[in-house]
Design a protein around this motif. Structure first.
Motif, PDB file in Angstrom:
ATOM      1  N   LEU A  56       0.964  -1.222   0.089  1.00 61.62           N
ATOM      2  CA  LEU A  56      -0.174   0.124  -0.076  1.00 61.62           C
ATOM      3  C   LEU A  56       0.951   1.110  -0.038  1.00 61.62           C
ATOM      4  O   LEU A  56       1.654   1.393   0.827  1.00 61.62           O
ATOM      5  CB  LEU A  56      -0.899   0.165   1.157  1.00 61.62           C
ATOM      6  N   SER A  57       0.713   2.043  -0.898  1.00 58.65           N
ATOM      7  CA  SER A  57       1.329   3.465  -0.852  1.00 58.65           C
ATOM      8  C   SER A  57       0.631   4.701  -0.743  1.00 58.65           C
ATOM      9  O   SER A  57      -0.532   4.636  -0.645  1.00 58.65           O
ATOM     10  CB  SER A  57       1.936   3.446  -2.466  1.00 58.65           C
ATOM     11  N   ASP A  58       1.390   5.671  -0.362  1.00 54.70           N
ATOM     12  CA  ASP A  58       0.824   6.892   0.133  1.00 54.70           C
ATOM     13  C   ASP A  58       0.115   7.509  -1.091  1.00 54.70           C
ATOM     14  O   ASP A  58       0.632   7.377  -2.192  1.00 54.70           O
ATOM     15  CB  ASP A  58       1.954   7.872   0.633  1.00 54.70           C
ATOM     16  N   GLY A  59      -0.871   8.004  -0.819  1.00 51.83           N
ATOM     17  CA  GLY A  59      -1.626   8.645  -1.999  1.00 51.83           C
ATOM     18  C   GLY A  59      -2.564   7.676  -2.727  1.00 51.83           C
ATOM     19  O   GLY A  59      -3.648   8.200  -3.872  1.00 51.83           O
ATOM     20  N   PHE A  60      -2.493   6.332  -2.374  1.00 52.78           N
ATOM     21  CA  PHE A  60      -3.710   5.422  -3.058  1.00 52.78           C
ATOM     22  C   PHE A  60      -4.937   5.751  -2.779  1.00 52.78           C
ATOM     23  O   PHE A  60      -5.162   6.079  -1.463  1.00 52.78           O
ATOM     24  CB  PHE A  60      -3.344   4.104  -2.537  1.00 52.78           C
TER      25      PHE A  60
ATOM     26  N   GLN B   6      -6.115   8.725  -3.038  1.00 52.99           N
ATOM     27  CA  GLN B   6      -5.841  10.181  -2.645  1.00 52.99           C
ATOM     28  C   GLN B   6      -5.926  10.440  -0.970  1.00 52.99           C
ATOM     29  O   GLN B   6      -6.463  11.638  -0.571  1.00 52.99           O
ATOM     30  CB  GLN B   6      -6.960  10.840  -3.235  1.00 52.99           C
ATOM     31  N   VAL B   7      -5.597   9.362  -0.195  1.00 49.76           N
ATOM     32  CA  VAL B   7      -5.269   9.354   0.894  1.00 49.76           C
ATOM     33  C   VAL B   7      -3.997   8.700   1.873  1.00 49.76           C
ATOM     34  O   VAL B   7      -3.332   8.099   0.968  1.00 49.76           O
ATOM     35  CB  VAL B   7      -6.665   8.621   1.768  1.00 49.76           C
ATOM     36  N   PRO B   8      -3.448   9.269   2.843  1.00 52.03           N
ATOM     37  CA  PRO B   8      -2.149   8.675   3.169  1.00 52.03           C
ATOM     38  C   PRO B   8      -2.551   7.268   3.766  1.00 52.03           C
ATOM     39  O   PRO B   8      -3.447   6.979   3.950  1.00 52.03           O
ATOM     40  CB  PRO B   8      -1.991   9.741   4.478  1.00 52.03           C
ATOM     41  N   VAL B   9      -1.339   6.763   3.847  1.00 55.40           N
ATOM     42  CA  VAL B   9      -1.506   5.230   4.127  1.00 55.40           C
ATOM     43  C   VAL B   9      -2.284   4.991   5.520  1.00 55.40           C
ATOM     44  O   VAL B   9      -2.857   4.062   5.947  1.00 55.40           O
ATOM     45  CB  VAL B   9      -0.204   4.508   4.227  1.00 55.40           C
ATOM     46  N   GLU B  10      -1.841   5.817   6.722  1.00 56.92           N
ATOM     47  CA  GLU B  10      -2.477   5.776   7.900  1.00 56.92           C
ATOM     48  C   GLU B  10      -3.756   6.244   7.977  1.00 56.92           C
ATOM     49  O   GLU B  10      -4.613   5.564   8.837  1.00 56.92           O
ATOM     50  CB  GLU B  10      -1.652   6.631   8.776  1.00 56.92           C
ATOM     51  N   GLU B  11      -4.391   6.663   7.078  1.00 56.78           N
ATOM     52  CA  GLU B  11      -5.944   6.919   6.992  1.00 56.78           C
ATOM     53  C   GLU B  11      -6.710   5.926   5.815  1.00 56.78           C
ATOM     54  O   GLU B  11      -7.759   6.348   5.804  1.00 56.78           O
ATOM     55  CB  GLU B  11      -6.074   8.399   6.458  1.00 56.78           C
ATOM     56  N   SER B  12      -5.846   5.348   5.213  1.00 60.14           N
ATOM     57  CA  SER B  12      -6.453   4.227   4.136  1.00 60.14           C
ATOM     58  C   SER B  12      -7.508   3.344   4.989  1.00 60.14           C
ATOM     59  O   SER B  12      -7.127   2.819   6.036  1.00 60.14           O
ATOM     60  CB  SER B  12      -5.396   3.552   3.492  1.00 60.14           C
ATOM     61  N   PRO B  13      -8.678   3.363   4.343  1.00 61.71           N
ATOM     62  CA  PRO B  13      -9.571   2.239   4.735  1.00 61.71           C
ATOM     63  C   PRO B  13      -8.992   0.880   4.406  1.00 61.71           C
ATOM     64  O   PRO B  13      -9.325  -0.339   5.240  1.00 61.71           O
ATOM     65  CB  PRO B  13     -10.858   2.319   3.715  1.00 61.71           C
ATOM     66  N   VAL B  14      -8.079   0.689   3.527  1.00 64.63           N
ATOM     67  CA  VAL B  14      -7.392  -0.639   3.654  1.00 64.63           C
ATOM     68  C   VAL B  14      -6.512  -0.919   4.789  1.00 64.63           C
ATOM     69  O   VAL B  14      -6.569  -1.863   5.357  1.00 64.63           O
ATOM     70  CB  VAL B  14      -6.242  -0.591   2.418  1.00 64.63           C
ATOM     71  N   THR B  15      -5.850   0.338   5.357  1.00 63.19           N
ATOM     72  CA  THR B  15      -5.033   0.013   6.662  1.00 63.19           C
ATOM     73  C   THR B  15      -5.910  -0.279   7.671  1.00 63.19           C
ATOM     74  O   THR B  15      -5.571  -1.243   8.544  1.00 63.19           O
ATOM     75  CB  THR B  15      -4.250   1.043   6.920  1.00 63.19           C
TER      76      THR B  15
END
Length: 224
Positions: free
Chosen positions: A133-137, A139-148
């Motif tokens: 998972l990359s930053d900006g995926f 359009q959100v930072p990795v720590e805010e990603s629903p994937v995370t």
């Protein structure tokens, strides 16, 4: 879990852990197209890991009214039991292809996605060995990603089988403290994607060695 189509009596196998907890789901029988409803109360033991077979129809999450969210037919593909799956999530097409090439070389069958909703559909239906998972995926930072968020809520028995790699210009490659803080197995600076082949293989190998005694013990106890 194993279910039987009421329309044609065909036996269908759906991974128990892919059925959203506390929700009914429905699938269309690939043989007769009859809609089969799966009730959570009928779910098999979580220790069971049945083969998904050749289902190729959408899995839908249903509410009490019977309405549901289509999880996507293309996400419900069939893969061999021995295949190692990887999911590559990066906003840049060139980077996605670079990461995919590295993981393919390491023996993984890599899938790619361009938005979080589609990625989550795949993650609900397949047990991925590696997620990048990359930053900006989306359009959100990795720590805010629903994937995370999704990965952090997985049970430990599932999470420890997944290698999570986070890529960002804010990280120092292979910084273990940052990886620990992010609940990841590896963090990589985006400028090091070009030499990812020398980084990922070693990190995955180290992770397998770290869990080897634990997994071997589980196997001896018949719990893995």
């Amino acid at each position: 879990m194993e279910i039987v189509c009421e329309g044609c009596s065909t036996k269908l196998n759906v991974p128990d852990e892919k059925i959203p907890e506390g929700q009914r789901v429905s699938i269309k029988c690939p043989k007769c197209q009859h809609k089969v409803v799966i009730d959570p109360s009928e779910r098999a033991s979580p220790d069971m890991t049945p083969h998904m077979g050749d289902l190729d129809e959408p899995l839908a999450v249903m509410d009490e009214s019977g309405a549901g969210e289509d999880l996507g037919g293309d996400a419900l593909e069939s893969y061999g039991e021995d295949e190692n799956l990887a999911l590559v999530l990066d906003p840049d097409a060139q980077n996605r292809n670079r990461i995919k090439a590295v993981l393919d070389e390491l023996g993984y069958r890599s899938l790619m996605d361009e938005d979080a909703k589609s990625a989550l559909k795949k993650m609900r239906l397949h047990a991925f060995d590696v997620v990048s998972l990359s930053d900006g995926f989306d359009q959100v930072p990795v720590e805010e990603s629903p994937v995370t968020t999704y990965i952090n809520r997985l049970s430990m028995s599932i999470r420890r089988r997944m290698f999570l790699m986070l890529i960002s210009g804010r990280f120092k490659t292979m910084d273990r403290l940052t990886a620990f803080a992010m609940s990841a197995n590896l963090v990589v600076n985006e400028n090091d994607v070009n030499r990812l082949d020398r980084i990922v293989g070693m990190a995955i190998s180290d992770n397998k060695k770290f869990y080897k005694v634990f997994t071997d013990t589980l196997k001896e106890m018949g719990r893995a």
